[in-house]
Design a protein around this motif. Sequence first.
Motif, PDB file in Angstrom:
ATOM      1  N   UNK A 211     -22.374  -7.223  89.114  1.00  0.00           N
ATOM      2  CA  UNK A 211     -20.885  -7.224  89.160  1.00  0.00           C
ATOM      3  C   UNK A 211     -20.540  -7.110  87.781  1.00  0.00           C
ATOM      4  N   UNK A 212     -19.079  -6.499  87.802  1.00  0.00           N
ATOM      5  CA  UNK A 212     -18.860  -6.119  86.395  1.00  0.00           C
ATOM      6  C   UNK A 212     -17.190  -6.073  86.210  1.00  0.00           C
ATOM      7  N   UNK A 213     -16.752  -6.283  85.034  1.00  0.00           N
ATOM      8  CA  UNK A 213     -15.281  -6.310  84.438  1.00  0.00           C
ATOM      9  C   UNK A 213     -15.226  -5.719  83.222  1.00  0.00           C
ATOM     10  N   UNK A 214     -14.075  -4.725  83.243  1.00  0.00           N
ATOM     11  CA  UNK A 214     -13.801  -4.069  82.096  1.00  0.00           C
ATOM     12  C   UNK A 214     -12.646  -4.924  81.297  1.00  0.00           C
ATOM     13  N   UNK A 215     -13.074  -5.374  80.136  1.00  0.00           N
ATOM     14  CA  UNK A 215     -12.092  -6.259  79.498  1.00  0.00           C
ATOM     15  C   UNK A 215     -11.339  -5.540  78.120  1.00  0.00           C
ATOM     16  N   UNK A 216     -10.260  -5.869  78.290  1.00  0.00           N
ATOM     17  CA  UNK A 216      -9.478  -5.161  77.104  1.00  0.00           C
ATOM     18  C   UNK A 216      -9.542  -5.921  75.782  1.00  0.00           C
ATOM     19  N   UNK A 217     -10.655  -6.095  75.322  1.00  0.00           N
ATOM     20  CA  UNK A 217     -10.914  -6.836  74.112  1.00  0.00           C
ATOM     21  C   UNK A 217     -11.390  -5.972  73.300  1.00  0.00           C
ATOM     22  N   UNK A 218     -10.875  -5.850  71.933  1.00  0.00           N
ATOM     23  CA  UNK A 218     -11.338  -4.943  70.919  1.00  0.00           C
ATOM     24  C   UNK A 218     -11.233  -3.531  71.585  1.00  0.00           C
ATOM     25  N   UNK A 219     -12.310  -2.755  71.300  1.00  0.00           N
ATOM     26  CA  UNK A 219     -12.197  -1.306  71.699  1.00  0.00           C
ATOM     27  C   UNK A 219     -12.774  -1.342  73.432  1.00  0.00           C
ATOM     28  N   UNK A 220     -12.763  -2.276  74.113  1.00  0.00           N
ATOM     29  CA  UNK A 220     -13.162  -2.389  75.395  1.00  0.00           C
ATOM     30  C   UNK A 220     -14.651  -2.788  75.619  1.00  0.00           C
ATOM     31  N   UNK A 221     -14.856  -4.178  76.294  1.00  0.00           N
ATOM     32  CA  UNK A 221     -16.251  -4.531  76.705  1.00  0.00           C
ATOM     33  C   UNK A 221     -16.282  -4.446  78.217  1.00  0.00           C
ATOM     34  N   UNK A 222     -17.393  -3.648  78.693  1.00  0.00           N
ATOM     35  CA  UNK A 222     -17.599  -3.788  79.814  1.00  0.00           C
ATOM     36  C   UNK A 222     -18.672  -4.980  80.052  1.00  0.00           C
ATOM     37  N   UNK A 223     -18.264  -5.935  80.796  1.00  0.00           N
ATOM     38  CA  UNK A 223     -19.118  -7.204  81.135  1.00  0.00           C
ATOM     39  C   UNK A 223     -19.878  -6.917  82.416  1.00  0.00           C
ATOM     40  N   UNK A 224     -21.093  -7.118  82.360  1.00  0.00           N
ATOM     41  CA  UNK A 224     -21.913  -6.855  83.813  1.00  0.00           C
ATOM     42  C   UNK A 224     -22.787  -8.076  83.936  1.00  0.00           C
ATOM     43  N   UNK A 225     -22.716  -8.850  85.077  1.00  0.00           N
ATOM     44  CA  UNK A 225     -23.565  -9.860  85.507  1.00  0.00           C
ATOM     45  C   UNK A 225     -24.628  -9.352  86.311  1.00  0.00           C
ATOM     46  N   UNK A 226     -26.118  -9.716  86.386  1.00  0.00           N
ATOM     47  CA  UNK A 226     -27.083  -9.052  87.123  1.00  0.00           C
ATOM     48  C   UNK A 226     -26.869  -9.987  88.212  1.00  0.00           C
ATOM     49  N   UNK A 227     -26.723  -9.365  89.519  1.00  0.00           N
ATOM     50  CA  UNK A 227     -26.951 -10.302  90.873  1.00  0.00           C
ATOM     51  C   UNK A 227     -28.137 -10.692  91.024  1.00  0.00           C
TER      52      UNK A 227
END
Length: 227
Positions: A211-227
């Motif tokens: 499951x993931x979320x694109x964060x508008x931090x810095x130049x963009x961080x795609x944060x993913x958590x392994x299920x």
Amino acid sequence: MEPPSPIPKTKYVPLNDDLYRYVCACRSNAVDPVLQALEQANDSLGEETSKQQIGPDQGGLMTLLVAAINASSAIEVGTFTGYSSICIARGLRPGGRLICLDLNREWADFGRPFWRRAGVEDRIDFRPGPALESLRNLEPGLQFDFAFIDAAKTEYAAYYELILPRVRQHGLILFDNMLWTGRVAGDLSNDPNGRAIDALNRKLPHDPRVECMLLAIADGILLCRKR
């Protein structure tokens, strides 16, 4: 082409320089002599080269995330001079280990004194060479709690497929530069790096393994958590 999604009815705040400085100041350990010294040293490499360093807001978030999941093992693909590796290594629990992969040994050697000053050199295992080759040659059974990916953009999808099986359940994977200085929302027809980033941004929300979320931090961080 899919029609554009409607803008959600929520608030967001565009950052200017003053507001960004405010954001960076309102975090734990905002005054960090080691990271500030490394940033100044990176500036001596020239503007284009020094842009490869992550920002202090992103570094602080990464330290917090690593500590929050009680990580003891981490991997970083793309180390540059080691700013991000200091941030990751500081969040590891005692005895933790960070494997750093980068093609350029000279940049790591440039940053190594700062690893020592930060007290994390003994946690870092730097492995020079092409990242894909290094990932394929990792020791059997090696598993990670946390992964940070910030290297060749056209290889991001390949890094992901090699790293994901080695990430433990509920572990985190972070991708850097996922807004591509805002270009992901524009014409990427002549930009293979941007197309690779955009493809991954669109793919991972539908990947049942994470499951993931694109964060508008810095130049963009795609944060993913392994299920």
